[in-house]
Design a protein around this motif. Structure first.
Motif, PDB file in Angstrom:
ATOM      1  N   PHE A  92       3.167  15.246 -36.907  1.00  0.00           N
ATOM      2  CA  PHE A  92       2.372  14.061 -37.219  1.00  0.00           C
ATOM      3  C   PHE A  92       2.033  14.116 -38.709  1.00  0.00           C
ATOM      4  O   PHE A  92       1.061  14.763 -39.099  1.00  0.00           O
ATOM      5  N   GLN A 106      -4.712  20.129 -27.062  1.00  0.00           N
ATOM      6  CA  GLN A 106      -5.365  19.165 -26.170  1.00  0.00           C
ATOM      7  C   GLN A 106      -4.478  18.875 -24.955  1.00  0.00           C
ATOM      8  O   GLN A 106      -4.984  18.482 -23.904  1.00  0.00           O
ATOM      9  N   SER A 112      -6.241  13.898 -20.748  1.00  0.00           N
ATOM     10  CA  SER A 112      -7.052  13.539 -21.914  1.00  0.00           C
ATOM     11  C   SER A 112      -7.757  12.216 -21.700  1.00  0.00           C
ATOM     12  O   SER A 112      -8.167  11.563 -22.635  1.00  0.00           O
ATOM     13  N   ARG A 114     -10.535  11.421 -21.378  1.00  0.00           N
ATOM     14  CA  ARG A 114     -11.915  11.824 -21.615  1.00  0.00           C
ATOM     15  C   ARG A 114     -12.411  10.971 -22.759  1.00  0.00           C
ATOM     16  O   ARG A 114     -11.845  10.998 -23.848  1.00  0.00           O
ATOM     17  N   PHE A 115     -13.494  10.211 -22.474  1.00  0.00           N
ATOM     18  CA  PHE A 115     -13.821   9.108 -23.360  1.00  0.00           C
ATOM     19  C   PHE A 115     -15.083   9.311 -24.190  1.00  0.00           C
ATOM     20  O   PHE A 115     -15.342   8.532 -25.087  1.00  0.00           O
ATOM     21  N   ARG A 117     -17.200  12.715 -24.968  1.00  0.00           N
ATOM     22  CA  ARG A 117     -17.481  13.885 -25.812  1.00  0.00           C
ATOM     23  C   ARG A 117     -16.459  13.945 -26.952  1.00  0.00           C
ATOM     24  O   ARG A 117     -15.256  13.876 -26.710  1.00  0.00           O
ATOM     25  N   ALA A 119     -13.727  14.950 -29.535  1.00  0.00           N
ATOM     26  CA  ALA A 119     -12.640  15.912 -29.362  1.00  0.00           C
ATOM     27  C   ALA A 119     -12.935  17.209 -30.100  1.00  0.00           C
ATOM     28  O   ALA A 119     -12.574  18.295 -29.647  1.00  0.00           O
TER      29      ALA A 119
ATOM     30  N   LEU B 183     -14.869   6.250 -28.257  1.00  0.00           N
ATOM     31  CA  LEU B 183     -13.543   6.449 -27.666  1.00  0.00           C
ATOM     32  C   LEU B 183     -12.596   7.128 -28.645  1.00  0.00           C
ATOM     33  O   LEU B 183     -11.841   8.022 -28.278  1.00  0.00           O
ATOM     34  N   ARG B 185     -13.189   9.029 -31.171  1.00  0.00           N
ATOM     35  CA  ARG B 185     -13.498  10.423 -31.492  1.00  0.00           C
ATOM     36  C   ARG B 185     -13.176  11.354 -30.339  1.00  0.00           C
ATOM     37  O   ARG B 185     -12.983  12.542 -30.536  1.00  0.00           O
ATOM     38  N   ALA B 186     -13.146  10.800 -29.146  1.00  0.00           N
ATOM     39  CA  ALA B 186     -12.932  11.610 -27.942  1.00  0.00           C
ATOM     40  C   ALA B 186     -11.442  11.950 -27.801  1.00  0.00           C
ATOM     41  O   ALA B 186     -10.610  11.362 -28.486  1.00  0.00           O
ATOM     42  N   PRO B 187     -11.127  12.899 -26.936  1.00  0.00           N
ATOM     43  CA  PRO B 187      -9.718  13.261 -26.728  1.00  0.00           C
ATOM     44  C   PRO B 187      -8.831  12.045 -26.461  1.00  0.00           C
ATOM     45  O   PRO B 187      -7.707  11.980 -26.959  1.00  0.00           O
ATOM     46  N   PHE B 188      -9.364  11.050 -25.718  1.00  0.00           N
ATOM     47  CA  PHE B 188      -8.579   9.863 -25.434  1.00  0.00           C
ATOM     48  C   PHE B 188      -8.108   9.167 -26.720  1.00  0.00           C
ATOM     49  O   PHE B 188      -6.933   8.843 -26.886  1.00  0.00           O
ATOM     50  N   ARG B 190      -7.847  10.427 -29.691  1.00  0.00           N
ATOM     51  CA  ARG B 190      -6.913  11.263 -30.447  1.00  0.00           C
ATOM     52  C   ARG B 190      -5.505  11.106 -29.909  1.00  0.00           C
ATOM     53  O   ARG B 190      -4.530  11.140 -30.665  1.00  0.00           O
ATOM     54  N   VAL B 191      -5.403  10.953 -28.584  1.00  0.00           N
ATOM     55  CA  VAL B 191      -4.080  10.739 -27.995  1.00  0.00           C
ATOM     56  C   VAL B 191      -3.510   9.401 -28.473  1.00  0.00           C
ATOM     57  O   VAL B 191      -2.334   9.315 -28.840  1.00  0.00           O
ATOM     58  N   GLU B 193      -4.120   7.844 -31.272  1.00  0.00           N
ATOM     59  CA  GLU B 193      -3.685   7.991 -32.666  1.00  0.00           C
ATOM     60  C   GLU B 193      -2.357   8.740 -32.738  1.00  0.00           C
ATOM     61  O   GLU B 193      -1.478   8.402 -33.530  1.00  0.00           O
ATOM     62  N   GLY B 194      -2.237   9.759 -31.907  1.00  0.00           N
ATOM     63  CA  GLY B 194      -0.988  10.515 -31.871  1.00  0.00           C
ATOM     64  C   GLY B 194       0.182   9.634 -31.442  1.00  0.00           C
ATOM     65  O   GLY B 194       1.280   9.723 -31.994  1.00  0.00           O
ATOM     66  N   ARG B 196       0.406   6.439 -31.893  1.00  0.00           N
ATOM     67  CA  ARG B 196       0.728   5.535 -32.992  1.00  0.00           C
ATOM     68  C   ARG B 196       1.634   6.228 -34.022  1.00  0.00           C
ATOM     69  O   ARG B 196       2.609   5.664 -34.485  1.00  0.00           O
TER      70      ARG B 196
END
Lengths: 251, 324
Positions: A92, A106, A112, A114-115, A117, A119, B183, B185-188, B190-191, B193-194, B196
């Motif tokens: 990336f 991750q 994932s 998870r909405f 907390r 990351a 949303l 900032r959360a793991p979701f 980040r996925v 963004e990845g 994209r």
């Protein structure tokens, strides 16, 4: 050696009539580095693509830890514990080195979806990412955008990402391509070290490196297995020398 | 090292205070105009979850805006108000459901095919609403009473009151902004963004990207439905144009003009585009021409959109304070 981690049986791939990989059979155990060598166009990268799920096999079987994985999508195969280092660096570019690895760790979360907390508050993931960076020697570059890393560092970063997913089988497609002497040595030492607790399928053109780390060699020519044996036997094989090594014994 | 409060770091608080204090000084026209802008800002932020975060350029986002608006029409009794607390969640749910159904189909394509597929679905909604008598056909339909906020016969606010409506729109815009920040900032996030940046790599790391794209599409659709619902509530009128490609194009323009790279970018885009339209349409009948020129110039001069504009050097915060 123990039960094979990977058992490939008569695996074939045709691209509109052209047999890129044909009837390839090989086995790979934990703790073993199995190198696949062969001239350009022999089907090495295609073979790796078939194992990682990026390509769909035309026929044949791939068993990973006893489970048939031929034809599964890449994300399923990755989740089972198969890590892939691509021939052409695949990272990336706009993310920092750390975020590249953190995102890879991750994948271990299972889901994932998870909405809430943040990351970055998943401490165990951050730590795993830092460990992966340190393992390949990139700890000092954690905040650098991946695009700004040197080519060799990008290869190291991609290996760190691959390791961060905690795989048991590593598919390494030309990890040394385009690397300088010192970077190369470092990578070879790293691969040798990883062999202790991984099964490694290595595609590489650097014969010095291959003969120094591989426990077993498979020679691929025109998609077919020409020979598969211990490195010393391959080095002495007349057929291999004529077909690939060009008659000169590798040093 | 102590850091002095710079003007730029105070800016968000100043904006918040100004937005809350605005009804004290503004007349009816400006209250309605700003409520309309905030509704469009919600709509644009919802689209940006797809465009800016997930890398999915949709040209049919108005489909979900329209579903939210028409949901209010269908759930409202003819001459009596409907309950806000029932119809609002229902409208958002209906839009999210529509997004789920459409997403399951269009997310199998990518790039230009995705753009075309989303456009095609929105046009199907448009033509259906255009021909459907029970939806008012091409003339549209009126919603005579604004939704009632009464809960156990106590109404904390009245949507018919311009000031109250303004605060409801403001609160929902702030909530949308906060939700998206969370949303992302959360793991979701980040996925997303990845996906994209390099979807194929995400798959080979083990992420089932289709599912994440689908959830992103459904959230974006639901939020667009919220905006559509508010739009119908504000103007008391719906027509098939709400589904139209102009509507989809306008909101996409807001996202690009404002800056797809920042969560607040689409808000700036909505403000700029609506105000510009007001000013230019006042000045000349041929307002689309200067509007088009302005957008072309803005895109050329500001690749990061309005959100990419940096304050003068002296006002800048430390670079470390920026989001990675």
């Amino acid at each position: 050696m123990s039960e094979p981690v990977l058992r490939v049986d008569r695996l074939s791939k045709n691209f509109s009539g052209l047999a890129a990989v044909s009837e390839v059979t090989l086995e790979l155990a934990l703790g073993e580095v199995h190198a696949v060598i062969g001239p350009n166009g022999a089907g090495k990268t295609t073979l790796i693509g078939l194992l990682s799920g990026d390509l769909q096999p035309s026929s044949g079987s791939v068993r990973y830890e006893g489970k048939e994985i031929a034809g599964l999508p890449p994300e399923r195969i990755a989740r089972l514990g198969v890590g892939h280092l691509y021939q052409r660096t695949n990272i990336f570019p706009s993310f920092t080195a750390f975020e590249n690895c953190r995102l890879a760790t991750q994948a271990r979360l299972g889901s994932s979806m998870r909405f809430l907390r943040p990351a970055l508050r998943y401490r165990e993931l951050n730590e795993a990412a830092e460990r992966a960076l340190a393992e390949v020697g990139l700890a000092g570059r954690r905040g650098t955008p991946a695009a700004a890393l040197s080519h060799g560092e990008q290869r190291q970063l991609e290996l760190a990402m691959t390791l961060a997913t905690a795989p048991r089988l590593l598919l390494l497609d030309e990890p040394l391509a385009g690397m300088g002497g010192e970077e190369s040595q470092r990578m070879v030492a790293l691969i040798a070290g990883l062999a202790a607790d991984h099964a490694i399928l290595l595609v590489e053109h650097d014969m010095d490196a291959v003969f120094s780390v591989a426990h077993r060699l498979t020679v691929l020519v025109n998609g077919r297995v020409l020979a598969s044996d211990a490195p010393e036997a391959i080095r002495r094989s007349r057929a291999v020398q004529e077909a690939y090594l060009g008659g000169e014994a590798p040093a | 090292m102590t850091r002095r409060l710079s003007a730029a770091s105070l800016l968000p608080s100043l904006v918040a205070v100004a937005l809350v204090a605005f009804p004290a000084v503004a007349g009816k026209f400006y209250l309605q105009l700003s409520s309309g802008i905030m509704i469009m800002a919600i709509f644009a932020m919802s689209l940006n979850l797809l465009v800016g975060c997930t890398g999915l350029v949709s040209l049919g986002h108005a489909a979900f805006f329209g579903v939210g608006a028409y949901a209010l029409l269908l759930l409202s009794p003819q001459y009596a108000p409907a309950s806000l607390w029932l119809t609002l969640p229902a409208a958002v749910g209906a839009a999210a459901l529509a997004a789920l159904a459409i997403g399951l189909l269009v997310l199998r394509s990518s790039g230009v095919y995705f753009i075309m597929a989303t456009l095609a679905f929105a046009q199907m909604f448009f033509y259906y609403a255009n021909g459907a008598k029970w939806l008012g056909g091409s003339d549209g339909a009126y919603i005579f009473a604004k939704p009632d906020a009464a809960l156990f016969s106590v109404a904390p606010f009245k949507l018919a009151d311009n000031t109250h409506f303004y605060y409801v729109a403001l609160a929902l815009m702030a909530a949308t902004y906060g939700l998206l920040r969370l949303l992302l900032r959360a793991p979701f996030g980040r996925v997303l963004e990845g996906i994209r940046v390099n979807e194929q790599r995400m798959r080979s790391l083990g992420f089932a990207t289709f599912r994440y794209k689908l959830v992103s599409f459904v959230i974006a659709g639901g939020l667009a439905g919220l905006a559509g619902y508010l739009d119908a509530a504000q103007f008391g009128f719906v027509n098939p144009e709400l589904f139209g490609w102009r509507q989809s194009g306008t909101v996409l323009m807001m996202v690009i003009l404002g800056g797809a790279g920042a969560v607040h970018g689409p808000i700036l885009g909505a403000v700029a585009l609506v105000l510009l339209q007001e000013v230019l349409a006042d000045a000349t009948r041929h307002w689309l021409l200067p509007m088009g020129l302005f957008i072309i110039l803005a895109v050329l001069a500001l690749p990061g959109g309005l959100a990419g504009l940096r304050p003068p050097r002296a006002m800048r915060r430390r670079p470390e304070a920026r989001r990675v």
